[in-house]
Scaffold this motif. Structure first.
Motif, short mmCIF file in Angstrom:
data_model
loop_
_atom_site.label_atom_id
_atom_site.label_comp_id
_atom_site.label_asym_id
_atom_site.label_seq_id
_atom_site.Cartn_x
_atom_site.Cartn_y
_atom_site.Cartn_z
N ASP A 15 10.09 13.30 -0.85
CA ASP A 15 9.19 13.29 -1.63
C ASP A 15 8.77 11.88 -1.96
O ASP A 15 9.46 10.83 -1.57
CB ASP A 15 9.53 13.87 -2.99
CG ASP A 15 9.30 15.38 -2.91
OD1 ASP A 15 10.06 16.03 -3.85
OD2 ASP A 15 8.84 16.00 -1.83
N SER A 16 7.87 11.50 -3.09
CA SER A 16 7.53 10.20 -3.43
C SER A 16 7.71 10.10 -4.88
O SER A 16 7.82 11.23 -5.62
CB SER A 16 6.03 9.94 -3.02
OG SER A 16 5.89 10.09 -1.56
N LYS A 18 6.79 6.98 -8.08
CA LYS A 18 6.68 5.66 -8.50
C LYS A 18 7.23 5.22 -9.85
O LYS A 18 6.99 5.96 -10.81
CB LYS A 18 5.20 5.45 -8.82
CG LYS A 18 4.46 3.94 -8.94
CD LYS A 18 2.90 3.95 -8.83
CE LYS A 18 2.29 2.75 -8.89
NZ LYS A 18 0.95 2.64 -8.71
N ARG A 66 9.19 2.11 3.65
CA ARG A 66 9.08 3.21 2.78
C ARG A 66 8.43 2.96 1.38
O ARG A 66 7.99 3.75 0.64
CB ARG A 66 10.40 4.12 2.68
CG ARG A 66 10.82 4.57 4.16
CD ARG A 66 12.19 5.35 4.09
NE ARG A 66 13.27 4.57 3.65
CZ ARG A 66 13.76 4.99 2.45
NH1 ARG A 66 13.63 6.19 1.56
NH2 ARG A 66 14.96 4.39 1.91
N GLN A 81 6.49 1.73 -5.62
CA GLN A 81 5.91 2.95 -4.87
C GLN A 81 7.06 3.27 -3.95
O GLN A 81 7.48 2.70 -2.92
CB GLN A 81 4.93 2.90 -4.39
CG GLN A 81 4.11 3.93 -3.70
CD GLN A 81 4.07 5.27 -4.37
OE1 GLN A 81 3.52 5.07 -5.60
NE2 GLN A 81 4.37 6.57 -4.07
N ASN A 83 8.25 6.14 -1.04
CA ASN A 83 7.82 7.16 -0.36
C ASN A 83 8.95 7.62 0.50
O ASN A 83 10.11 7.01 0.90
CB ASN A 83 6.50 6.90 0.78
CG ASN A 83 5.22 6.51 -0.21
OD1 ASN A 83 5.50 7.00 -1.23
ND2 ASN A 83 4.53 5.69 0.34
N SER A 84 8.97 8.85 1.11
CA SER A 84 9.77 9.44 1.97
C SER A 84 11.41 9.16 1.66
O SER A 84 12.05 8.73 2.34
CB SER A 84 9.71 8.56 3.41
OG SER A 84 8.53 8.93 3.94
#
Length: 125
Positions: A15-16, A18, A66, A81, A83-84
Motif C-alpha cells: 500500500d501507499s 502520505k 519507493r 509519499q 509507496n510499496s
C-alpha cells in the motif's frame, strides 16, 4: 518552533501512505527538513532529507525508489509519499528541521535542531 507530523496509520504490504509535517514559528523556506523513523528497540534512522532550495534531496538506501520527499514553502509543510510499503517500514516517523545543518550531516539525527512528535506507521497483513 513547532512541527506537527500526521498521516500515519495501519496499511497492508504494498500500500501507499502520505505523511505530512506542518510547521510554524520559523522561516520554513530557510530550513532544511527531513524525515527519520524509529522502530521499537532500534535507533532513530534517517529516511529522507530536502534542503532549503530543494536542489539537494537524499534518501536512505532502504527507501530509495519507493519514498518521495517534497516541500511546499507556501504551506510551510514537508511531505513524505511512501509507496510499496513493507512490514520493515513500520515505525514512528518524525520530521525534523534545521537552518544550519551541513550537507555531510543530513543523515545524522543528532545534528537536527527541531523535531516533531512523530506519527505511527504500521505495515501489516
Amino acid at each position: 518552533v513547532q512541527l506537527q507530523a500526521y498521516g500515519g496509520g495501519l496499511v497492508q504490504p504494498g500500500d501507499s501512505l502520505k505523511l505530512s509535517c506542518a510547521t510554524s514559528g520559523f522561516a520554513f523556506r530557510r530550513y532544511a527538513v527531513a524525515w527519520f523513523r524509529q522502530a521499537p528497540g532500534k535507533e532513530r534512522e534517517f529516511v529522507a532529507a530536502i534542503r532549503q532550495n530543494s536542489a539537494t534531496i537524499l534518501y536512505a538506501d532502504s527507501v530509495k525508489g519507493r519514498f518521495t520527499i517534497s516541500r511546499d514553502n507556501a504551506e510551510n509543510t514537508v511531505y513524505l509519499q511512501m509507496n510499496s510499503l513493507k512490514p520493515e517500514d513500520s515505525a514512528v516517523y518524525y520530521c525534523a528541521a534545521s537552518s544550519t545543518i551541513i550537507l555531510s550531516s543530513l543523515r545524522t539525527a543528532s545534528m537536527w535542531n527541531y523535531w516533531g512528535q512523530g506519527t505511527q506507521v504500521t505495515v501489516s497483513s
